[in-house]
Design an enzyme around this catalytic site. Sequence first.
Site, short mmCIF file in Angstrom:
data_model
loop_
_atom_site.label_atom_id
_atom_site.label_comp_id
_atom_site.label_asym_id
_atom_site.label_seq_id
_atom_site.Cartn_x
_atom_site.Cartn_y
_atom_site.Cartn_z
N ARG A 97 10.16 -9.68 4.06
CA ARG A 97 10.22 -8.50 3.19
C ARG A 97 9.36 -7.40 3.81
O ARG A 97 8.18 -7.61 4.08
CB ARG A 97 9.69 -8.87 1.79
CG ARG A 97 9.60 -7.69 0.88
CD ARG A 97 9.10 -8.06 -0.54
NE ARG A 97 8.96 -6.83 -1.30
CZ ARG A 97 7.88 -6.47 -1.98
NH1 ARG A 97 6.84 -7.29 -2.08
NH2 ARG A 97 7.85 -5.32 -2.60
N HIS A 107 7.49 1.55 -1.56
CA HIS A 107 6.28 0.72 -1.69
C HIS A 107 5.07 1.66 -1.63
O HIS A 107 4.32 1.68 -0.65
CB HIS A 107 6.22 -0.36 -0.61
CG HIS A 107 5.27 -1.47 -0.92
ND1 HIS A 107 5.63 -2.81 -0.88
CD2 HIS A 107 3.98 -1.46 -1.29
CE1 HIS A 107 4.58 -3.56 -1.20
NE2 HIS A 107 3.56 -2.76 -1.46
N ASN A 158 5.61 -9.93 -8.34
CA ASN A 158 4.41 -10.11 -7.52
C ASN A 158 3.36 -10.76 -8.41
O ASN A 158 3.10 -10.26 -9.52
CB ASN A 158 3.86 -8.75 -7.05
CG ASN A 158 4.79 -8.07 -6.05
OD1 ASN A 158 5.79 -8.65 -5.62
ND2 ASN A 158 4.47 -6.85 -5.69
N TYR A 215 -0.58 -12.42 -8.78
CA TYR A 215 -1.92 -12.64 -8.23
C TYR A 215 -2.93 -13.18 -9.24
O TYR A 215 -3.98 -13.68 -8.87
CB TYR A 215 -2.50 -11.34 -7.67
CG TYR A 215 -1.77 -10.82 -6.46
CD1 TYR A 215 -2.10 -11.28 -5.19
CD2 TYR A 215 -0.72 -9.91 -6.59
CE1 TYR A 215 -1.43 -10.82 -4.07
CE2 TYR A 215 -0.04 -9.44 -5.47
CZ TYR A 215 -0.40 -9.90 -4.21
OH TYR A 215 0.27 -9.45 -3.11
N GLU A 275 5.74 -11.39 -3.96
CA GLU A 275 4.38 -11.42 -3.38
C GLU A 275 3.55 -12.47 -4.10
O GLU A 275 3.65 -12.62 -5.33
CB GLU A 275 3.64 -10.08 -3.57
CG GLU A 275 4.07 -9.00 -2.63
CD GLU A 275 3.31 -7.69 -2.84
OE1 GLU A 275 2.11 -7.74 -3.19
OE2 GLU A 275 3.93 -6.63 -2.63
C1 BGC Z 1 0.91 -4.62 -3.57
C2 BGC Z 1 0.48 -4.80 -2.13
C3 BGC Z 1 -1.02 -5.10 -2.09
C4 BGC Z 1 -1.26 -6.39 -2.84
C5 BGC Z 1 -2.69 -6.85 -2.83
C6 BGC Z 1 0.33 -5.63 -4.52
O1 BGC Z 1 0.08 -5.00 -5.71
O2 BGC Z 1 2.31 -4.58 -3.66
O3 BGC Z 1 0.83 -3.65 -1.42
O4 BGC Z 1 -1.51 -5.15 -0.80
O5 BGC Z 1 -0.89 -6.19 -4.18
O6 BGC Z 1 -3.53 -5.94 -3.46
#
Ligand code: BGC
Length: 479
Positions: free
Chosen positions: A78, A123, A307, A309, A376
């Site tokens: 990607r 992006h 995405n 995290y 992500e």
């Molecule tokens: C974004 C990335 C970023 C990653 C880590 C995501 O929100 O798409 O560009 O590097 O988080 O912060």
Amino acid sequence: MSLPTKFPKNFQLATATAAYQIEGAKNLDGRGFSTWDSIRSENGRIHDNSDPDLSCEGRLKYKEDVALLSKIGVTSYRFSISWSRILPDGTLKTINEDGIQFYRDICLLLRDNGIEPIVTLFHFDMPLSIYDNGTSWLNKENCEHFEKFADLCFQKFGDLVKTWITFNEINMQAWSSVVKIEGELWLCPDRPEIENHEQAPYIAATNMLLTHAKIYRNYQKNYKETQNGLIGITNGGRFCLPASDSPADLDACNRALDWLFNYTIEPILTDSGDFPASMREKLPFLPKFSEEEKKLIKGSTDFLGINYYLSHIVRNLNDGEEPASQSERDAAYAFNEGKWEKICGETWVRYAPDGLFGLLKYVRDKYNNIPVFITENGCMDLVGGEGRKEEEILDDKHRIKFISGHLEAVAKALEEGCNVIGYTLWTLMDNFEWDDGFGVKFGICRVDFDSPDKTRTMKYSAKYYQTFIREFKKHHNLL
Ligand code: BGC
């Protein structure tokens, strides 16, 4: 049954980058100035004060990078196409053939290496000239420029690209692309002053949703039959759990999910074709979609990119409490520090694979089991380890734990019938981490920014992923 063999044969195991974060070469191909070139030249704005020209030089080193991808063995890669490298002032007035050739070359090289390109059209970096003219996504003319850019990309790359993503993290972008908002991330240059500041994120979201839908419809009408690709949209995904079983906390948790996750996908993925009901209740100024617009937006995606995290523990506001961020204030909720491990040290990332599992089931149930591509997932190098030796940096055990924990969560979700079609590791290599500059490194490959060659070296996590993919491919006779 080992973990890699739990994924079906057509599952995609990818990694990702974004144009602004890796490319550099800002004057090559007749590239125009972008919002992030401007942000980086603001004194003191980027946390590590890095040189505005420092980069991975991905524009020049793409052949080496494709070789690296091939060595790791990913099924898909990607990356984003820089709007400014193709259209320097954002409009069709000047079309850069050199920029087009560059992205075609990457796609052709990927094809030669059996790697599927997944292309993000936006992006976070917008051509500066149109941003200046009209306040980013608040300006409908800019939306039209973006639709034309997307159309040009379908014309120029559609024979090679079969998976498109219109917006990266539409929800995050809407919050922070138009004005600096206290308590939110800043993804925009420090101008212009917007009068109705508190309405801006919602207007931006409305405009971006309509733009996404128009791009989707254009593809269906003019390109689908000949190119047969898929169009998706990526949302930042955070799962929320209530701080207690009290009805007030449960309601607050649902509102947080609406504000943090649902508001930019509910109009696309449900029959209402509208923002969540809780938003309609709380925000009298929320723009209204006409019936025709609802029809346009409803169903305008082939898959949902997520995405992921971190997750949150959410509670109701206490009397008189004034949270820092606009989202918390508007929706009347607050965060409690959660139960999750700070796996990289004192950063915003949390090790919460159970949150990913919860989110995938939530999407399955709420959104009719739409195909989900995890676009992500990843974590940074340990913080607070300044002065660590090269060997210690490469030995990123915490990242291997992070990745394998999340892959396990995906495997579990697949067993529970969630329609997950792919997983993407963020990111191929250490790169420009927006406001954090180069001080925060998410790469599975290390980049030596001091070397003239910007040497890339696989960290142990890249080797882990390589072995994982090899076993997956062996199991399915794909080698
Ligand atoms: C974004 C990335 C970023 C990653 C880590 C995501 O929100 O798409 O560009 O590097 O988080 O912060």
